[in-house]
Scaffold this active site. Structure first.
Site, PDB file in Angstrom:
ATOM      1  N   TYR A  57      31.370  35.977  27.019  1.00 43.98           N
ATOM      2  CA  TYR A  57      31.172  37.070  26.056  1.00 43.98           C
ATOM      3  C   TYR A  57      32.299  37.002  25.026  1.00 43.98           C
ATOM      4  O   TYR A  57      33.479  37.042  25.394  1.00 43.98           O
ATOM      5  CB  TYR A  57      31.220  38.423  26.758  1.00 43.98           C
TER       6      TYR A  57
ATOM      7  N   CYS B  63      25.425  37.247  74.088  1.00 45.41           N
ATOM      8  CA  CYS B  63      24.792  36.424  75.124  1.00 45.41           C
ATOM      9  C   CYS B  63      25.766  36.034  76.225  1.00 45.41           C
ATOM     10  O   CYS B  63      25.378  35.417  77.211  1.00 45.41           O
ATOM     11  CB  CYS B  63      24.177  35.168  74.515  1.00 45.41           C
TER      12      CYS B  63
ATOM     13  N   LYS C  20      35.554  46.433  29.458  1.00 44.74           N
ATOM     14  CA  LYS C  20      36.578  45.487  29.887  1.00 44.74           C
ATOM     15  C   LYS C  20      35.971  44.638  30.997  1.00 44.74           C
ATOM     16  O   LYS C  20      35.796  45.092  32.129  1.00 44.74           O
ATOM     17  CB  LYS C  20      37.813  46.230  30.388  1.00 44.74           C
TER      18      LYS C  20
ATOM     19  N   CYS D 208      21.227  32.068  71.784  1.00 46.03           N
ATOM     20  CA  CYS D 208      21.844  33.399  71.704  1.00 46.03           C
ATOM     21  C   CYS D 208      20.929  34.320  70.891  1.00 46.03           C
ATOM     22  O   CYS D 208      20.544  33.979  69.775  1.00 46.03           O
ATOM     23  CB  CYS D 208      23.210  33.283  71.037  1.00 46.03           C
TER      24      CYS D 208
ATOM     25  N   CYS E   5      29.731  31.003  68.416  1.00 47.95           N
ATOM     26  CA  CYS E   5      28.957  31.008  69.646  1.00 47.95           C
ATOM     27  C   CYS E   5      28.089  29.757  69.574  1.00 47.95           C
ATOM     28  O   CYS E   5      27.321  29.586  68.637  1.00 47.95           O
ATOM     29  CB  CYS E   5      28.077  32.252  69.727  1.00 47.95           C
TER      30      CYS E   5
ATOM     31  N   CYS F  95      30.793  35.534  73.687  1.00 44.47           N
ATOM     32  CA  CYS F  95      29.888  36.174  72.743  1.00 44.47           C
ATOM     33  C   CYS F  95      29.417  37.516  73.306  1.00 44.47           C
ATOM     34  O   CYS F  95      28.948  37.585  74.442  1.00 44.47           O
ATOM     35  CB  CYS F  95      28.699  35.254  72.482  1.00 44.47           C
TER      36      CYS F  95
ATOM     37  N   GLU G 295      34.943  48.795  23.801  1.00 43.19           N
ATOM     38  CA  GLU G 295      34.213  47.686  24.439  1.00 43.19           C
ATOM     39  C   GLU G 295      34.408  47.777  25.947  1.00 43.19           C
ATOM     40  O   GLU G 295      35.403  48.319  26.410  1.00 43.19           O
ATOM     41  CB  GLU G 295      34.792  46.333  23.978  1.00 43.19           C
TER      42      GLU G 295
ATOM     43  N   LYS H 189      41.662  51.814  32.509  1.00 38.34           N
ATOM     44  CA  LYS H 189      41.220  51.206  33.768  1.00 38.34           C
ATOM     45  C   LYS H 189      40.499  52.248  34.615  1.00 38.34           C
ATOM     46  O   LYS H 189      40.999  53.350  34.813  1.00 38.34           O
ATOM     47  CB  LYS H 189      42.447  50.677  34.540  1.00 38.34           C
TER      48      LYS H 189
ATOM     49  N   ASP I  13      35.562  41.911  33.789  1.00 42.71           N
ATOM     50  CA  ASP I  13      36.523  41.429  34.777  1.00 42.71           C
ATOM     51  C   ASP I  13      36.333  39.938  35.026  1.00 42.71           C
ATOM     52  O   ASP I  13      35.691  39.527  35.978  1.00 42.71           O
ATOM     53  CB  ASP I  13      36.374  42.232  36.074  1.00 42.71           C
TER      54      ASP I  13
HETATM   55  S1  IVH Z   1      40.961  42.345  24.004  1.00 40.70           S
HETATM   56  C1  IVH Z   1      45.649  41.188  23.027  1.00 40.70           C
HETATM   57  N1  IVH Z   1      38.589  42.924  24.917  1.00 40.70           N
HETATM   58  O1  IVH Z   1      41.491  42.123  29.632  1.00 40.70           O
HETATM   59  C2  IVH Z   1      44.662  41.034  24.147  1.00 40.70           C
HETATM   60  N2  IVH Z   1      40.199  42.035  26.422  1.00 40.70           N
HETATM   61  O2  IVH Z   1      44.089  43.376  30.172  1.00 40.70           O
HETATM   62  C3  IVH Z   1      43.455  41.815  23.817  1.00 40.70           C
HETATM   63  N3  IVH Z   1      39.351  41.701  28.699  1.00 40.70           N
HETATM   64  O3  IVH Z   1      43.514  39.388  28.830  1.00 40.70           O
HETATM   65  C4  IVH Z   1      42.330  41.518  24.705  1.00 40.70           C
HETATM   66  N4  IVH Z   1      37.320  42.462  28.321  1.00 40.70           N
HETATM   67  O4  IVH Z   1      41.125  38.898  29.631  1.00 40.70           O
HETATM   68  C5  IVH Z   1      39.807  42.438  25.217  1.00 40.70           C
HETATM   69  N5  IVH Z   1      36.440  43.488  25.601  1.00 40.70           N
HETATM   70  C6  IVH Z   1      37.642  42.993  25.875  1.00 40.70           C
HETATM   71  C7  IVH Z   1      38.003  42.549  27.168  1.00 40.70           C
HETATM   72  C8  IVH Z   1      39.282  42.065  27.408  1.00 40.70           C
HETATM   73  C9  IVH Z   1      38.147  41.944  29.215  1.00 40.70           C
HETATM   74  C10 IVH Z   1      40.495  41.149  29.447  1.00 40.70           C
HETATM   75  C11 IVH Z   1      41.182  40.010  28.757  1.00 40.70           C
HETATM   76  C12 IVH Z   1      42.614  40.423  28.583  1.00 40.70           C
HETATM   77  C13 IVH Z   1      42.754  41.503  29.598  1.00 40.70           C
HETATM   78  C14 IVH Z   1      43.821  42.468  29.169  1.00 40.70           C
END
Ligand code: IVH
Length: 690
Positions: free
Chosen positions: A241, A429, A118, A449, A444, A426, A116, A331, A120
């Protein structure tokens, strides 16, 4: 007489329609009706619920923003800890993780991995519990908190449109979520994110209000979810999500892949970029694809999460300290680089705000050459302790302007020698820069200006304001340099100076005419845009919209006192003061008159309720000769009045038609004045805004 059963049914049908369209819009991104059609349905439901408040349920689509501002967040324990994940930064670390997984399971077992994105953002746990109707409804939304105990942010979570407030019995059945044929409690965990577009909009609004911009979408999402104003949260367009489905703290489905499918069936938004694979090579391929995808998404991701798909295997793998053994976060490399600070320039914005900009030795950061980065303000330069000649760490977010995050200090990166000197005048001007007590920015204050005028023109023409295509950086620069345009209204005189326009470099007949057509078309822009485009301090897009709706015309806004301005929702003394100050200035009065002459839109469709019936409560009874009950009610409400279903001493008027029954008698008994339809019309006439 309206039968109660019929109203109940009508309300239920409207709710189902609204939920269906919300799901299409907010979860599937596939709307089938226009916003206006949606609003019509919502208004119908609101009206019915207003007439029958006893029929309002917490999962009604009208109840997303029903909550009062909270005075803090309660603390609630999680059903099972919300852990973090171990990280991997390269293929070797992933292989090592895979080996540990395989070693911990019998060698005869096959292992599948579910990948999946990740996201942010910040994680959230949603609790659903059964209702009397056989479905479930949202009862609680918790942040991660310290992992064991979360903060109760239910009121804010309810405003997130992709969070279903309820799931019906049939959806539960479809999703395989019934327990012995009946609804049962479950928990959904997932990530809340703020898409880039919403992030940009939020920061624009904050800047217009003189507030500090959020550094990145994650901080913005976290800050938003933890504000104590549900109204503010509702405007921000957070998205949720879903990625975990639990019951009593345990994974509810045998496979994570199935859990995502169930969540989808139950109406949750599940990210579509997932893949279930049988080998690490396939995982690695997904990582490459995700990294490319990252540049195209409308929201920030910082890696990929790889999970063992089989939840029975997950249970056997268990946890180490803070993280599960059955999942890992890959990451992405930070979008960062090191380069040398060659100088600092000082940019003057539309409001006169001076922003220090780092001039960098060009550096390639994940495919993009970065030559400039923001240093925000004088405080930030002091905090970083950065000098010209220093080597600096530069970071680039997906959608965010590159920024300097620190100074690199080691043998290969000598320290620079020149202090960054914040100018007193500035650069554009020569006017004095001023810093208001308590604010971080220098400004300014010279309204003429050239840098400010340039930015004002760009703002006026930009998307979301007057939307004049073809009037960007280059064109504005050329127009200013040639003296063809000195102020905003000059744009509307360009058509009589077409020959001069054609004399500009790289401007042909076609592009000149296209620009003139665009400028002409911009005259149709609604008042809110014109107002926003004028560049009044603290008046962002939304405030402009509220002002236009409330006052109905620019002249009414100009005439308004600070008190009258403050009567507008979300307008405080500071904003009201800035508006009054703006229109008191001779230069701005000239701007207004020139724009009026050019034929811009100075009136708005007055959506706002009139006030002449404000505070009055009317009761309708019997059949009116020409108006339906709905029409009469809408007209009264539009004039600020209230319609009630029963007569009391507090009733201001009873409007009676043919076959009026007990309500008329009661009015007469209580001495409440009675009107016929003509009397109502007369009252409404008086209520017309002049
Ligand atoms: S699973 C046991 N799935 O990443 C925790 N986490 O670094 C398992 N996150 O705290 C989390 N997308 O806030 C999972 N598809 C995803 C995610 C996800 C973002 C975040 C989440 C978690 C952090 C862990």
């Amino acid at each position: 007489m309206e039968s109660r059963a019929r109203v109940t049914h009508q309300i239920e049908v409207l709710r189902q329609q609204l939920r269906h369209h919300e799901h299409l819009y907010y979860v599937l991104d596939q709307p089938e009706i226009s916003d206006a059609q949606y609003d019509t349905l919502m208004n119908e439901l609101k009206q019915l619920e207003a007439q029958h408040p006893e029929l309002i349920t917490p999962d009604s689509p009208t109840q997303r923003v029903g909550g009062k501002p909270a005075d803090g967040f309660g603390k609630v324990a999680h059903s099972r800890p919300m852990l973090s994940l171990d990280n991997a930064y390269n293929a070797d670390e992933l292989r090592a993780w895979e080996q540990r997984v395989r070693d911990a399971l019998p060698s005869t077992e096959t292992v599948r991995f579910e990948c999946e994105l990740k996201l942010d953002g910040l994680s959230l746990a949603l609790h659903y519990e059964p209702t009397a109707q056989g479905g479930v409804q949202l009862v609680r939304g918790l942040t991660r908190g310290d992992g064991t105990v979360g903060e109760d942010v239910t009121t804010n979570v309810r405003t997130i449109r992709s969070v279903p407030l309820s799931v019906s019995h049939s959806q539960l059945s479809l999703a395989g979520l019934l327990l012995q044929g009946a609804a049962a409690a479950f928990e959904v965990r997932g990530e809340v994110v703020l898409p880039y577009a919403a992030f940009r909009k939020m920061n624009e609004e904050r800047e217009a209000q003189g507030l500090a911009a959020a550094a990145n979408p994650r901080n913005a999402a976290a800050g938003t979810l933890r504000t104590l104003e549900p109204n503010v949260v509702a405007q921000r367009r957070l998205e949720f999500y879903a990625y975990f489905l639990l019951r009593e703290g345990e994974m509810l489905q045998p496979l994570q892949t199935q859990a995502l499918e169930s969540l989808r069936e139950a109406g949750f938004r599940v990210n579509t970029h997932t893949r279930t694979v049988a080998s690490l090579d396939e995982v690695l391929r997904f990582l490459d694809e995700a990294e490319a995808l990252r540049e195209t998404l409308g929201y920030e991701i910082d890696g990929v999460v790889i999970k063992v798909d089989d939840t029975a295997q997950q249970r056997r793998l268990g946890f180490t300290g803070k993280a599960p053994r059955w999942a890992i976060a890959y990451k992405f490399a930070a979008r960062a680089g090191v380069t040398q600070l060659q100088g600092v320039s000082f940019q003057v914005g539309r409001t006169g705000k001076v922003t220090p900009v780092a001039e960098l030795m060009p550096v390639l950061i994940s495919g993009t050459t970065v030559t400039r980065a923001t240093l925000h303000n004088a405080d930030e330069i002091a905090r970083l302790g950065v000098k010209i000649g220093d080597f600096v760490q530069v970071e680039r977010g997906g959608d965010v302007i590159p920024k300097i995050v620190g100074v690199v200090q080691d043998a290969t990166h000598p320290r620079g020698a020149t202090e960054v000197v914040f100018p007193k005048v500035c650069a554009e001007c020569g006017g004095h820069l001023v810093k208001v007590e308590g604010e971080v920015d220098w400004r300014c204050v010279n309204a003429s200006c050239p840098a400010r005028i340039r930015e004002e023109l760009l703002h006026f023409a930009s998307r979301g304001v007057m939307n004049v295509e073809g009037l960007g950086d280059v064109m504005v620069g050329q127009l200013l340099a040639a003296g063809l345009v000195k102020t905003i209204p000059d744009l509307y005189q360009l058509k009589i100076r077409k020959a001069e326009l054609l004399a500009l470099e790289r401007v042909g007949e076609k592009s000149a005419q296209a620009l003139l057509d665009e400028i002409e078309r911009s005259k149709q822009a609604p008042l809110a845009r014109v107002l926003y485009g004028m560049g009044i301090r603290f008046v962002g897009e939304r405030t402009a919209q509220l002002l236009a709706e409330h006052f109905g015309s620019l002249d009414a806004i100009i005439r308004a006192s600070t008190e009258e301005l403050e009567a507008v929702q979300e307008v405080g003394p500071r904003v009201a003061g800035a508006i009054v100050e703006f229109f008191a200035e001779a230069k701005n009065q000239q701007l207004v008159e020139a724009l009026r002459e050019a034929g811009l839109n100075f009136t708005a469709e007055k959506k706002v309720r009139g006030t002449a019936l404000a505070g009055l409560t009317l009761v309708l009874t019997g059949t009116l000769p020409t108006l339906t009950r709905e029409d009469a009610k809408a007209m009264i409400e539009a004039a600020g009045g209230k319609v009630s279903g029963s007569v009391s001493k507090k009733t201001s008027y009873v409007v009676a038609g043919e076959e009026a029954g007990s309500k008329l008698e009661k009015a007469q008994a209580l001495g409440v004045p009675v009107l016929d339809e003509a009397g109502l019309q007369e009252l409404l006439q008086r209520a017309q805004p002049q």
